[in-house]
Design a protein around this motif. Sequence first.
Motif, mmCIF file in Angstrom:
data_model
loop_
_atom_site.group_PDB
_atom_site.id
_atom_site.type_symbol
_atom_site.label_atom_id
_atom_site.label_comp_id
_atom_site.label_asym_id
_atom_site.label_seq_id
_atom_site.Cartn_x
_atom_site.Cartn_y
_atom_site.Cartn_z
ATOM 1 N N CYS A 5 1.024 -0.919 0.155
ATOM 2 C CA CYS A 5 0.079 -0.147 0.082
ATOM 3 C C CYS A 5 0.763 1.365 0.004
ATOM 4 O O CYS A 5 1.892 1.382 0.937
ATOM 5 C CB CYS A 5 -0.865 -0.129 1.194
ATOM 6 S SG CYS A 5 -1.918 1.540 1.374
ATOM 7 N N TYR A 7 0.409 4.192 1.081
ATOM 8 C CA TYR A 7 0.171 4.772 2.491
ATOM 9 C C TYR A 7 0.783 3.962 3.436
ATOM 10 O O TYR A 7 1.392 4.773 4.394
ATOM 11 C CB TYR A 7 -1.275 5.273 2.484
ATOM 12 C CG TYR A 7 -1.678 6.298 3.568
ATOM 13 C CD1 TYR A 7 -1.177 7.621 3.159
ATOM 14 C CD2 TYR A 7 -2.044 5.892 4.664
ATOM 15 C CE1 TYR A 7 -1.138 8.386 4.466
ATOM 16 C CE2 TYR A 7 -2.233 6.734 5.713
ATOM 17 C CZ TYR A 7 -1.824 7.961 5.480
ATOM 18 O OH TYR A 7 -2.075 9.113 6.459
ATOM 19 N N CYS A 8 0.324 2.727 3.624
ATOM 20 C CA CYS A 8 0.680 1.982 4.865
ATOM 21 C C CYS A 8 1.766 1.263 4.792
ATOM 22 O O CYS A 8 2.138 0.640 5.865
ATOM 23 C CB CYS A 8 -0.385 1.270 5.206
ATOM 24 S SG CYS A 8 -2.083 1.960 5.298
ATOM 25 N N HIS A 63 -8.006 -1.227 0.804
ATOM 26 C CA HIS A 63 -7.371 -1.296 1.986
ATOM 27 C C HIS A 63 -8.236 -0.974 3.073
ATOM 28 O O HIS A 63 -8.341 -0.168 3.993
ATOM 29 C CB HIS A 63 -6.215 -0.398 2.142
ATOM 30 C CG HIS A 63 -5.115 -1.068 3.119
ATOM 31 N ND1 HIS A 63 -3.977 -0.525 3.466
ATOM 32 C CD2 HIS A 63 -5.212 -2.173 4.008
ATOM 33 C CE1 HIS A 63 -3.399 -1.183 4.432
ATOM 34 N NE2 HIS A 63 -4.050 -2.231 4.817
ATOM 35 N N CYS A 67 -5.715 1.878 5.645
ATOM 36 C CA CYS A 67 -6.080 3.248 5.421
ATOM 37 C C CYS A 67 -7.076 3.742 4.676
ATOM 38 O O CYS A 67 -7.828 4.762 4.499
ATOM 39 C CB CYS A 67 -4.899 4.170 4.561
ATOM 40 S SG CYS A 67 -4.615 3.210 2.951
HETATM 41 ZN ZN LIG Z 1 -3.393 1.608 3.345
#
Ligand SMILES: [Zn+2]
Lengths: 95, 416
Positions: A5, A7-8, A63, A67
């Motif tokens: 991901c 973001y994560c 996700h 997030c």
């Molecule tokens: Zn994420």
Amino acid sequence: MRIPCPYCGERDAHEFSYLGDATLVRPDPAAVDAQDSALADRFHDYVYLRDNPAGAHREWWYHANGCRQWVRVTRDTRNHAIAGASLAREPGDAA
Amino acid sequence: MRYSFLSILANGLNGQSDWKPAWRDAAPKPSYDVVIVGGGGHGLATAYYLAKVHGIHNVAVIEKGYIGSGNAGRNTTIIRSNYLLPGNEPFYEWSMKLWEGLEQELNYNAMVSQRGILNLYHSDAQRDAYARRGNAMRLAGADSELLDKRQVRAMYPFLDFDNARFPIQGGLLQHRAGTARHDAVVWGYARAADTLGVDIVQNCEVTGFLREGGNIVGVETTRGAIRAGKVALAVAGSSSRVAEKAGLRLPIESHVLQAFVSEGLKPVIDGVITFGAGHFYISQSDKGGLVFGGDIDGYNSYAQRGNLPVIEDVAEGGMALMPRIGRLRLLRMWGGIMDMSMDGSPIIDRAPVPGLYLNAGWCYGGFKATPASGWCFAHLIARDEPHAVAGAYRLDRFRSGHLIDEKGVGAQPNLH
Ligand SMILES: [Zn+2]
Ligand SMILES: Cc1cc2nc3c(=O)[nH]c(=O)nc-3n(C[C@H](O)[C@H](O)[C@H](O)COP(=O)(O)OP(=O)(O)OC[C@H]3O[C@@H](n4cnc5c(N)ncnc54)[C@H](O)[C@@H]3O)c2cc1C
């Protein structure tokens, strides 16, 4: 299988849910006369037909347990190797 | 050679020296009346019925690996005709009838075992839906019996009847359903088709199509070009890949389905049980292993192996249904590639390219269909018209809106 991901970071596939081919483009009903059978054809193709490649596949993953963003992933359907991932709201190439 | 008690006895006396290979490993000829692509159950059954029922003997089955190396050799072997919709139920019931006579027809022990399938229900609404399905089955000439909790308890006292979330209220039983030995089905059809003159060509991958004008007149393979009056695809999980070479885009996604077998046990489950509150089903093989499975992994895959989340999900389903399996050890697990059609129902139709015929979209339920699929596909190829019980399996139904929405699932993962 782990999905990177943007973001994560790299997370277990368990945290995601899947929505399939990310290259499909929804036809624009306004672009053609609604009575036009070409429009029905385009919607048929969009809803039902798939390239279903054995190899690189660009696809949507959500996700859900992270997030909560939609991620566009390029994965090889023959061995689950992931070439890249980008957030859905960022246009452009995942790979 | 016809198999019989006497042939077993004679071979027992002469040191088993008289057995012949059950089919010829044929080399491809330059041309055939019909070339069938895919040596799984469906391709081989189609070849057999083309020869047997329609008198078309100049037929080849072209298989890229060895016959039965695909889903025919990977499934959990459940056969049943417990569908609801008129587009489906007569077809699956015809398949059930063919199963019932299959071993005599093929002179081969396919270990067809009508041990019954029990679909459990866990709520009033689910009972009503099952009652309706049971009635639809009977209207199509199949058998069904709606059981209450007491009757289910008498059959399988070890189930978790008073599960806090999913108490078992009863079940829909089809007595005539059961299991068959998947490999033996492949071998039996192969042997019977071979006896009728069909060439079974293994290790021969179809890599393209021969065209003349707009028509398909044969296939390109890794063992050379083969001309054919008609080309018929029965490649299951590879349908999109092969059809693409003919310029087609299909309403199919390929997904992986996993299956599991435990260490061997003494007999504990004498039928097939399906959980009604999650995706889990279980039976016991004749070797004693518990054979079970659940959902597809839920993403496009050609990998023939799955991932851990679904394994956990299947194990949870099993524990909710029959907690006693928690102490079992898993022996093996594996995956197969399903051609998931968009409405979850199959396609038996002429392709939009002349000369090409399509048998695809069997999802995770095509083993039980093997005899009727072969029967109906052979009918379509020989006569150029659909068989009465397979008339709904059209490719253009997605365009016309005549979807066969048996369970409202198909490939779409968030509907599973
Ligand atoms: Zn994420
Ligand atoms: C784990 C699992 C459990 C299942 N459980 C059940 C069940 O309990 N009951 C049920 O009814 N169904 C079940 N199924 C579904 C069932 O197995 C399939 O729907 C059915 O076997 C498909 O038809 P087939 O036997 O012809 O396919 P396959 O055996 O897959 O045959 C297709 C063949 O085509 C060949 N091929 C592919 N591409 C080419 C090419 N280019 N050239 C030449 N050959 C090619 C392949 O090698 C393969 O041998 C299950 C499937 C799996 C994976």
